[in-house]
Design a protein around this motif. Sequence first.
Motif, mmCIF file in Angstrom:
data_model
loop_
_atom_site.group_PDB
_atom_site.id
_atom_site.type_symbol
_atom_site.label_atom_id
_atom_site.label_comp_id
_atom_site.label_asym_id
_atom_site.label_seq_id
_atom_site.Cartn_x
_atom_site.Cartn_y
_atom_site.Cartn_z
ATOM 1 N N ALA A 99 -23.860 5.735 66.324
ATOM 2 C CA ALA A 99 -22.418 5.956 66.448
ATOM 3 C C ALA A 99 -22.130 7.440 66.636
ATOM 4 O O ALA A 99 -21.295 7.819 67.465
ATOM 5 N N GLY A 100 -22.848 8.282 65.889
ATOM 6 C CA GLY A 100 -22.612 9.721 65.959
ATOM 7 C C GLY A 100 -22.936 10.281 67.322
ATOM 8 O O GLY A 100 -22.163 11.065 67.882
ATOM 9 N N VAL A 101 -24.081 9.895 67.886
ATOM 10 C CA VAL A 101 -24.473 10.470 69.167
ATOM 11 C C VAL A 101 -23.535 9.984 70.263
ATOM 12 O O VAL A 101 -23.196 10.749 71.187
ATOM 13 N N LEU A 102 -23.034 8.748 70.138
ATOM 14 C CA LEU A 102 -22.082 8.259 71.141
ATOM 15 C C LEU A 102 -20.732 8.956 70.989
ATOM 16 O O LEU A 102 -20.132 9.392 71.982
ATOM 17 N N ALA A 103 -20.273 9.084 69.733
ATOM 18 C CA ALA A 103 -18.965 9.695 69.501
ATOM 19 C C ALA A 103 -18.980 11.180 69.856
ATOM 20 O O ALA A 103 -18.120 11.663 70.610
ATOM 21 N N VAL A 104 -19.979 11.897 69.320
ATOM 22 C CA VAL A 104 -20.045 13.338 69.574
ATOM 23 C C VAL A 104 -20.345 13.606 71.051
ATOM 24 O O VAL A 104 -19.806 14.536 71.651
ATOM 25 N N GLY A 105 -21.188 12.771 71.655
ATOM 26 C CA GLY A 105 -21.463 12.930 73.071
ATOM 27 C C GLY A 105 -20.213 12.811 73.911
ATOM 28 O O GLY A 105 -19.958 13.637 74.800
ATOM 29 N N THR A 106 -19.405 11.797 73.605
ATOM 30 C CA THR A 106 -18.152 11.621 74.340
ATOM 31 C C THR A 106 -17.195 12.772 74.058
ATOM 32 O O THR A 106 -16.585 13.330 74.982
ATOM 33 N N TRP A 107 -17.090 13.140 72.764
ATOM 34 C CA TRP A 107 -16.207 14.230 72.355
ATOM 35 C C TRP A 107 -16.575 15.515 73.104
ATOM 36 O O TRP A 107 -15.709 16.226 73.613
ATOM 37 N N SER A 108 -17.866 15.818 73.203
ATOM 38 C CA SER A 108 -18.283 17.075 73.831
ATOM 39 C C SER A 108 -17.974 17.074 75.323
ATOM 40 O O SER A 108 -17.797 18.139 75.922
ATOM 41 N N LEU A 109 -17.911 15.904 75.936
ATOM 42 C CA LEU A 109 -17.583 15.852 77.359
ATOM 43 C C LEU A 109 -16.077 15.924 77.573
ATOM 44 O O LEU A 109 -15.603 16.562 78.522
ATOM 45 N N VAL A 110 -15.305 15.277 76.664
ATOM 46 C CA VAL A 110 -13.852 15.238 76.810
ATOM 47 C C VAL A 110 -13.247 16.584 76.431
ATOM 48 O O VAL A 110 -12.303 17.054 77.068
ATOM 49 N N ASP A 111 -13.797 17.220 75.399
ATOM 50 C CA ASP A 111 -13.197 18.437 74.841
ATOM 51 C C ASP A 111 -14.274 19.519 74.705
ATOM 52 O O ASP A 111 -14.683 19.865 73.604
ATOM 53 N N PRO A 112 -14.749 20.046 75.824
ATOM 54 C CA PRO A 112 -15.848 21.035 75.747
ATOM 55 C C PRO A 112 -15.453 22.296 74.992
ATOM 56 O O PRO A 112 -16.329 23.024 74.510
ATOM 57 N N ALA A 113 -14.121 22.563 74.873
ATOM 58 C CA ALA A 113 -13.684 23.787 74.201
ATOM 59 C C ALA A 113 -14.107 23.806 72.737
ATOM 60 O O ALA A 113 -14.316 24.878 72.162
ATOM 61 N N SER A 114 -14.249 22.614 72.128
ATOM 62 C CA SER A 114 -14.677 22.562 70.727
ATOM 63 C C SER A 114 -16.154 22.862 70.575
ATOM 64 O O SER A 114 -16.637 23.027 69.466
ATOM 65 N N PHE A 115 -16.879 22.901 71.699
ATOM 66 C CA PHE A 115 -18.327 23.075 71.638
ATOM 67 C C PHE A 115 -18.785 24.277 72.471
ATOM 68 O O PHE A 115 -19.442 24.108 73.506
ATOM 69 N N PRO A 116 -18.389 25.503 72.058
ATOM 70 C CA PRO A 116 -18.892 26.677 72.792
ATOM 71 C C PRO A 116 -20.408 26.779 72.706
ATOM 72 O O PRO A 116 -21.043 27.375 73.572
ATOM 73 N N ASP A 117 -20.995 26.209 71.661
ATOM 74 C CA ASP A 117 -22.449 26.123 71.571
ATOM 75 C C ASP A 117 -22.792 24.652 71.343
ATOM 76 O O ASP A 117 -21.999 23.904 70.785
ATOM 77 N N ALA A 118 -23.962 24.251 71.771
ATOM 78 C CA ALA A 118 -24.294 22.826 71.726
ATOM 79 C C ALA A 118 -24.641 22.395 70.311
ATOM 80 O O ALA A 118 -25.182 23.174 69.522
ATOM 81 N N SER A 119 -24.322 21.143 69.982
ATOM 82 C CA SER A 119 -24.867 20.512 68.781
ATOM 83 C C SER A 119 -25.983 19.575 69.227
ATOM 84 O O SER A 119 -26.193 19.364 70.413
#
Lengths: 164, 99
Positions: free
Chosen positions: A114-134
Motif C-alpha cells: 500500500a505504501g509503495v503504491l500510495a507514495v509512488g502515486t503521490w510523488s508523481l502527482v505532487d513532485p514538489a513534496s519530494f525535492p529528494d527521493a524517498s
Amino acid sequence: MSESTTMPEPTAAPEPAAAPEPTAAPEPTVTPGPTADSTRTGPGRLLVAIYGLFALSASARAGVQIATKFSHAPVAYVLSAFAGAVYILATVTLTVGSRTARRIAVVSCSIELAGVLAVGTWSLVDPASFPDASVWSGYGSGYGFVPLVLPVFGLLWLRYWSRR
Amino acid sequence: MTALNHRMNVPMLAAVGVLEILLLVEVGIIVSKLAQGARPAALPTLVGYLIATPLVPLAAAAWGIMERTRWGPAVIAVAGLVAAILMVRLHQVWPAIHV
C-alpha cells in the motif's frame, strides 16, 4: 612378509539391493520444488536476504538524511524512515516464521505494498513534496522497482505458508 | 546456479572470496585518499558505504551457505549484484574515486 596391521578383507557384506547410485553427476543436484521447512529457508532465504538489504539501506539512508539535511525534503525522509521500519519488521518476522510472526509479516508486507503504491502515486502527482527521493518515490524506481515487487513476492510466499 | 538447481560449492565460495578481496582493495584505496586529506561532499554517506560494502559478500556467504538448496547460490547472485550497485553508488557519492 605379511603385515599384521593390515585390515582383514571385508567379507563381502551383503549390501541391500538398493536403487543404483546416481552415476557421478558433475554436481549434486537438489530436488526441485519448495522443500522449505520455514519461511526463512528455500526461496525464503533469498526473500529474507533482500528484505534485510532493504531494511538496512532504507533505514541507514533515512538516518543520514534526517541527521544531516532534514529540512531539505522532510516528507521524503520521514517516509523513507517509515519504509525502513516496515522493512525491518518484515525481515524479523519472516526470519522468525512462527504463526504469529507470519501474521505480522502479512500486515507489514501489505503496508509496504500500500505504501509503495500510495507514495509512488503521490510523488508523481505532487513532485514538489519530494525535492529528494524517498525509497518509495516513483514506485521505487530509484531502487529498480524492487520495493514494488518485493511485497508481492512476500505475500505470495506467506500465502503459500498459510495453505500448507 | 539457482536455475541449474545446484547447491553452493567451493568454486562459488572462492569467487566470493575474490570479490571480497577486490572490495577490500577498493576500500583501502579510498581510505588512503581520505588519509591524504581529500574530503567528499557527503562524508558520512561515504563512510557508511565503506563499512557496508565489504560486509555484503561476508553476510551473503554466511546466509547462503546455511541453505543447502538451489536458493543458496541465489543469495550469492544478489550479493554480486548489490556489490556492483554499491560500486556505482560509491563513485556517485565521491566522483574523485578513479578506480
